[in-house]
Scaffold this active site. Structure first.
Site, PDB file in Angstrom:
ATOM      1  N   LEU A  94      71.073  45.232 -19.927  1.00  0.00           N
ATOM      2  CA  LEU A  94      70.920  43.604 -19.717  1.00  0.00           C
ATOM      3  C   LEU A  94      69.306  43.969 -18.956  1.00  0.00           C
ATOM      4  O   LEU A  94      68.257  42.924 -18.839  1.00  0.00           O
ATOM      5  CB  LEU A  94      71.100  43.213 -18.794  1.00  0.00           C
ATOM      6  CG  LEU A  94      71.237  41.492 -18.897  1.00  0.00           C
ATOM      7  CD1 LEU A  94      71.490  41.338 -19.948  1.00  0.00           C
ATOM      8  CD2 LEU A  94      71.736  40.929 -17.575  1.00  0.00           C
ATOM      9  N   HIS A 148      80.223  31.095 -23.866  1.00  0.00           N
ATOM     10  CA  HIS A 148      79.025  31.399 -24.450  1.00  0.00           C
ATOM     11  C   HIS A 148      79.437  29.770 -25.291  1.00  0.00           C
ATOM     12  O   HIS A 148      78.885  28.866 -25.429  1.00  0.00           O
ATOM     13  CB  HIS A 148      78.301  31.755 -25.532  1.00  0.00           C
ATOM     14  CG  HIS A 148      77.651  33.468 -24.712  1.00  0.00           C
ATOM     15  ND1 HIS A 148      77.108  32.977 -23.574  1.00  0.00           N
ATOM     16  CD2 HIS A 148      77.647  34.264 -25.296  1.00  0.00           C
ATOM     17  CE1 HIS A 148      77.032  34.513 -23.038  1.00  0.00           C
ATOM     18  NE2 HIS A 148      77.221  34.689 -24.287  1.00  0.00           N
ATOM     19  N   HIS A 153      73.576  32.783 -21.200  1.00  0.00           N
ATOM     20  CA  HIS A 153      72.396  32.572 -21.226  1.00  0.00           C
ATOM     21  C   HIS A 153      72.379  31.017 -22.411  1.00  0.00           C
ATOM     22  O   HIS A 153      71.330  31.029 -22.760  1.00  0.00           O
ATOM     23  CB  HIS A 153      71.271  34.134 -21.665  1.00  0.00           C
ATOM     24  CG  HIS A 153      72.140  34.404 -22.791  1.00  0.00           C
ATOM     25  ND1 HIS A 153      73.168  35.535 -22.951  1.00  0.00           N
ATOM     26  CD2 HIS A 153      72.197  34.265 -24.330  1.00  0.00           C
ATOM     27  CE1 HIS A 153      73.688  36.294 -24.031  1.00  0.00           C
ATOM     28  NE2 HIS A 153      72.658  35.625 -24.856  1.00  0.00           N
ATOM     29  N   LYS A 180      77.681  36.332 -16.416  1.00  0.00           N
ATOM     30  CA  LYS A 180      79.229  37.046 -16.992  1.00  0.00           C
ATOM     31  C   LYS A 180      79.053  38.376 -17.399  1.00  0.00           C
ATOM     32  O   LYS A 180      78.039  38.963 -17.221  1.00  0.00           O
ATOM     33  CB  LYS A 180      80.001  36.503 -18.443  1.00  0.00           C
ATOM     34  CG  LYS A 180      78.660  36.695 -19.627  1.00  0.00           C
ATOM     35  CD  LYS A 180      78.676  35.534 -20.629  1.00  0.00           C
ATOM     36  CE  LYS A 180      80.025  37.261 -21.204  1.00  0.00           C
ATOM     37  NZ  LYS A 180      79.028  38.123 -21.935  1.00  0.00           N
TER      38      LYS A 180
HETATM   39  P1  NDP Z   1      75.792  48.341 -17.897  1.00  0.00           P
HETATM   40  O1  NDP Z   1      76.281  49.035 -17.646  1.00  0.00           O
HETATM   41  O2  NDP Z   1      74.104  48.519 -18.721  1.00  0.00           O
HETATM   42  O3  NDP Z   1      75.350  48.204 -16.341  1.00  0.00           O
HETATM   43  C1  NDP Z   1      73.903  47.516 -15.243  1.00  0.00           C
HETATM   44  C2  NDP Z   1      74.068  48.577 -13.753  1.00  0.00           C
HETATM   45  O4  NDP Z   1      74.777  48.953 -13.581  1.00  0.00           O
HETATM   46  C3  NDP Z   1      73.835  50.523 -14.174  1.00  0.00           C
HETATM   47  O5  NDP Z   1      72.088  50.824 -15.193  1.00  0.00           O
HETATM   48  C4  NDP Z   1      74.146  51.575 -13.576  1.00  0.00           C
HETATM   49  O6  NDP Z   1      73.438  51.929 -12.599  1.00  0.00           O
HETATM   50  C5  NDP Z   1      75.381  50.174 -12.870  1.00  0.00           C
HETATM   51  N1  NDP Z   1      76.639  50.809 -13.122  1.00  0.00           N
HETATM   52  C6  NDP Z   1      76.984  50.815 -14.037  1.00  0.00           C
HETATM   53  N2  NDP Z   1      78.875  51.267 -14.198  1.00  0.00           N
HETATM   54  C7  NDP Z   1      78.893  51.215 -12.644  1.00  0.00           C
HETATM   55  C8  NDP Z   1      80.029  51.459 -11.711  1.00  0.00           C
HETATM   56  N3  NDP Z   1      81.154  51.894 -12.821  1.00  0.00           N
HETATM   57  N4  NDP Z   1      79.791  51.282 -10.734  1.00  0.00           N
HETATM   58  C9  NDP Z   1      78.597  50.607 -10.960  1.00  0.00           C
HETATM   59  N5  NDP Z   1      77.579  50.326 -10.989  1.00  0.00           N
HETATM   60  C10 NDP Z   1      77.857  51.083 -12.288  1.00  0.00           C
HETATM   61  O7  NDP Z   1      75.443  47.247 -18.331  1.00  0.00           O
HETATM   62  P2  NDP Z   1      74.599  46.153 -18.160  1.00  0.00           P
HETATM   63  O8  NDP Z   1      72.732  45.560 -18.329  1.00  0.00           O
HETATM   64  O9  NDP Z   1      74.615  46.009 -20.089  1.00  0.00           O
HETATM   65  O10 NDP Z   1      75.312  44.293 -18.124  1.00  0.00           O
HETATM   66  C11 NDP Z   1      75.275  43.589 -16.869  1.00  0.00           C
HETATM   67  C12 NDP Z   1      75.728  42.763 -16.814  1.00  0.00           C
HETATM   68  O11 NDP Z   1      75.443  41.867 -17.517  1.00  0.00           O
HETATM   69  C13 NDP Z   1      76.959  42.871 -17.468  1.00  0.00           C
HETATM   70  O12 NDP Z   1      77.841  43.026 -16.431  1.00  0.00           O
HETATM   71  C14 NDP Z   1      77.433  42.389 -18.735  1.00  0.00           C
HETATM   72  O13 NDP Z   1      78.546  41.683 -19.521  1.00  0.00           O
HETATM   73  C15 NDP Z   1      76.363  41.159 -18.754  1.00  0.00           C
HETATM   74  N6  NDP Z   1      75.954  41.157 -19.781  1.00  0.00           N
HETATM   75  C16 NDP Z   1      75.221  41.885 -20.733  1.00  0.00           C
HETATM   76  C17 NDP Z   1      74.338  41.835 -22.233  1.00  0.00           C
HETATM   77  C18 NDP Z   1      73.914  42.843 -22.789  1.00  0.00           C
HETATM   78  O14 NDP Z   1      72.812  41.917 -24.055  1.00  0.00           O
HETATM   79  N7  NDP Z   1      73.366  43.868 -22.192  1.00  0.00           N
HETATM   80  C19 NDP Z   1      73.987  40.353 -22.422  1.00  0.00           C
HETATM   81  C20 NDP Z   1      75.221  39.580 -21.325  1.00  0.00           C
HETATM   82  C21 NDP Z   1      75.659  39.384 -20.110  1.00  0.00           C
HETATM   83  P3  NDP Z   1      73.187  53.174 -11.582  1.00  0.00           P
HETATM   84  O15 NDP Z   1      74.124  54.057 -12.757  1.00  0.00           O
HETATM   85  O16 NDP Z   1      72.249  53.560 -12.281  1.00  0.00           O
HETATM   86  O17 NDP Z   1      73.085  52.573 -10.640  1.00  0.00           O
HETATM   87  C1  BG6 Z   2      76.071  38.749 -24.458  1.00  0.00           C
HETATM   88  C2  BG6 Z   2      77.493  39.606 -25.386  1.00  0.00           C
HETATM   89  O1  BG6 Z   2      76.803  37.700 -23.654  1.00  0.00           O
HETATM   90  O2  BG6 Z   2      75.932  37.679 -25.692  1.00  0.00           O
HETATM   91  C3  BG6 Z   2      77.206  40.356 -26.619  1.00  0.00           C
HETATM   92  O3  BG6 Z   2      77.735  39.969 -24.120  1.00  0.00           O
HETATM   93  C4  BG6 Z   2      76.516  39.974 -27.221  1.00  0.00           C
HETATM   94  O4  BG6 Z   2      78.227  40.816 -26.771  1.00  0.00           O
HETATM   95  C5  BG6 Z   2      75.224  38.587 -26.560  1.00  0.00           C
HETATM   96  O5  BG6 Z   2      75.738  40.781 -28.210  1.00  0.00           O
HETATM   97  C6  BG6 Z   2      74.504  37.430 -27.950  1.00  0.00           C
HETATM   98  O6  BG6 Z   2      73.272  37.137 -27.030  1.00  0.00           O
HETATM   99  P1  BG6 Z   2      72.139  35.921 -27.753  1.00  0.00           P
HETATM  100  O7  BG6 Z   2      71.608  35.425 -27.015  1.00  0.00           O
HETATM  101  O8  BG6 Z   2      71.665  37.544 -29.023  1.00  0.00           O
HETATM  102  O9  BG6 Z   2      73.297  35.562 -29.399  1.00  0.00           O
END
Ligand code: NDP
Ligand code: BG6
Length: 521
Positions: free
Chosen positions: A45, A280, A218, A188
């Site tokens: 993210l 959403h 978002h 979320k």
């Molecule tokens: P990631 O799984 O990539 O985790 C983010 C960072 O958290 C990693 O770089 C890691 O950093 C650290 N991490 C991962 N697992 C663990 C663990 N078990 N314990 C502690 N630290 C950990 O998540 P995203 O970036 O995809 O998403 C972050 C948040 O945003 C989540 O809650 C996700 O649901 C939400 N989200 C994501 C979206 C997307 O498009 N990806 C969209 C909307 C919401 P390190 O190991 O270097 O510390």
């Molecule tokens: C995130 C979901 O919140 O929204 C993803 O975790 C999904 O699964 C994404 O792909 C969709 O966002 P957008 O802005 O591309 O519709």
């Protein structure tokens, strides 16, 4: 008081209330050092959304380099330059790379520092606090007057929110005598059901006051979602139509044409209802269904949204269809016996004077035939069909959230020519055509700017979140217990056939012989 900055925050919000205008928050200047801390800086993210949004704000002059410093924090051991190199690719992605643009990227990246540390011990956070304090003193020495503003963006798995918030509270709060604030942005999924969300809210609520907590969804930052209030309450045209007397059914739809690629482990724990529908789509439903707020103040808007959520009746089993696409379980991070839905259609019914009897069909799916998100409001038939045209289709008002943002109203008109026959046509407001050259901001840009300005209108309040979980928790528990099974569907299809049958039972009448073709430039 949760921080020294709270008084300042309260004063700012009082000023906003006094001025009472829609743009009041935009006109309240807040100056001073602004430290933006992205926790989970190495994650998906952060690199795909958070840092690019910060860059876009910087590029457009919303982040003043004389006031702003950005800190990445994660466990991964990398240097400042390694983080900058990782991010660079996401900032140039799809954009023109003129020399000027490349220079802007480099200047932006220089504002970023990286601190490595764990999420459960104070050591790393003390180091982070020192880096922030040092940079504040440096800025104060040279140019910046005013307060210390600290924004912590938790791009982390929700399991680590409570310990991280606690350590931020212990180690990293703004303590400056110059005033300012400390704010927390959480992503979320905020909990997995009512109990876990309430527990999380209570844990974070003990550490921070509600005005300091920004629960981001978002979808609330998307252009056409933000347009809903204007559309509904600034147009006389819609006022008398927007109710059970005229509207037959409403669909709020999210489709993606790809599966859970790379996120299977996360997704399997949550499923499509927690990932998309409970947050959403439900937020969009609130804006479609709510009554007119007393004013545009965030609390007035959120009060109305909560009332909608509290009026939703319990979901009936026969008004739910779940699906799982073939091949989902082939992902090595997904258990072979997974019961997790990757598709769901759920009908919500709002028990109030405006909406009784109108089904709100929320539909979301992965690995479907197309990618789009839209609101489709279908009106009732015209009584006394003298043109005998009812079979062609009903009036529909469609708000296409993405891609190709648009609003169009499907109408029956006279077929041009000598005959008196009717055809389906549309009044079309396609953004790309109507607002040529006007860039539509990314949802995250807008929402991060709101957090800096202290505007909580587009963020989810604690009672809103609770009401949202109350709606879906009984169904989610039944799915988790394996009592409700998903139907299989083919990737690239419309989802399970049962979903279309449910839609038909809900009263939706498809238009025949007519497809809206988005205009090309
Ligand atoms: P990631 O799984 O990539 O985790 C983010 C960072 O958290 C990693 O770089 C890691 O950093 C650290 N991490 C991962 N697992 C663990 C663990 N078990 N314990 C502690 N630290 C950990 O998540 P995203 O970036 O995809 O998403 C972050 C948040 O945003 C989540 O809650 C996700 O649901 C939400 N989200 C994501 C979206 C997307 O498009 N990806 C969209 C909307 C919401 P390190 O190991 O270097 O510390
Ligand atoms: C995130 C979901 O919140 O929204 C993803 O975790 C999904 O699964 C994404 O792909 C969709 O966002 P957008 O802005 O591309 O519709």
């Amino acid at each position: 008081m949760a921080s020294g900055g709270w008084a300042v925050e309260k004063r700012a919000s009082l000023r906003n209330e006094e001025s009472g205008s829609a743009n009041s928050l935009i006109t309240v200047p807040e100056t001073g050092c602004l430290s933006i801390v992205v926790l989970g800086a190495s994650g998906d993210l952060a690199k795909k959304k958070t840092f690019p949004a910060l860059f876009n704000l910087y590029r457009q002059g919303f982040l003043n380099p004389e006031e702003v410093r950005i800190f990445g924090y994660a466990r991964t051991k990398i240097s400042d330059d390694e983080l900058r190199d990782r991010l660079r690719g996401y900032l140039v992605h799809g954009k023109a790379t003129s020399a000027e643009y490349v220079e802007k990227i480099s200047n932006f990246l220089q504002l970023i520092k990286y601190v490595s540390g764990s999420y459960d011990s104070e050591e790393g956070f003390r180091l982070l606090d020192k880096c922030i304090s040092d940079s504040e003193h440096e800025l104060w020495k040279h140019t910046v007057e005013g307060s210390s503003r600290r924004l912590f963006y938790l791009a982390l798995p929700p399991s680590v929110y409570p310990p991280v918030c606690k350590i931020i509270k212990n180690c990293c709060m703004n303590k400056s005598a110059r005033g300012g604030w400390t704010r927390i942005v959480v992503e979320k999924p905020f909990g997995k059901d009512l109990d876990s969300a309430e527990r999380l809210s209570a844990q974070i609520g003990e550490l921070f006051d509600e005005p300091q907590i920004y629960r981001i969804d978002h979808y609330l930052g998307k252009e056409l979602v933000q347009n809903l209030l204007v559309l509904r309450f600034a147009n006389r045209l819609f006022l008398p139509l927007w109710n059970r007397d005229n509207i037959d059914n409403i669909q709020i739809v999210f489709r993606e044409d790809f599966g859970t690629e790379g996120r299977g482990g996360y997704f399997d724990e949550y499923g499509i209802i927690r990932d998309i529908i409970q947050n959403h789509l439900l937020q969009v439903l609130c804006l479609v269904a709510m009554e007119k707020p007393v004013s545009l103040k965030p609390e007035h808007i959120r009060d109305e949204k909560v009332k909608v959520l509290q009026s939703v009746l319990p979901i009936k089993d026969e008004e739910v269809v779940l699906g799982q696409y073939d091949g989902y379980r082939d992902d090595p991070t997904v258990p072979d016996n997974s019961n997790t839905p990757t598709f769901a259609t759920v009908i919500l019914r709002i028990h109030n004077e405006r909406w009784a009897g109108v089904p709100f069909v929320l539909k979301a799916g992965k690995a479907l035939e197309s990618r789009k998100a839209e609101i489709r409001i279908q009106f009732k038939d015209v009584p006394g069909d003298i043109f005998r045209c009812q079979k062609q289709g009903r009036n529909e008002f469609v708000i296409r959230l993405q891609p190709l943002e648009a609003m169009y109203i499907k109408l029956t008109v006279k077929q041009p020519g000598l005959e008196m026959s009717t055809i389906q046509s549309e009044l079309d407001l396609s953004y790309r055509q109507r607002y040529q050259g006007v860039p539509i901001p990314e949802a995250y840009e807008r929402l991060i700017l709101d957090t800096i300005r202290g505007d909580q209108q587009h963020f989810v309040r604690r009672d809103e979140l609770k009401a949202a979980w109350e709606i879906f928790t009984p169904l989610l528990h039944r799915i988790d217990n394996g009592e409700f099974k998903p139907n299989q569907y083919k990737p690239g299809s419309r989802g399970p056939a049962e979903a279309d049958q449910l839609l038909e039972r809900a009263g939706y009448v498809p238009t025949h012989g007519y497809v809206w073709i988005p205009p090309t430039l």
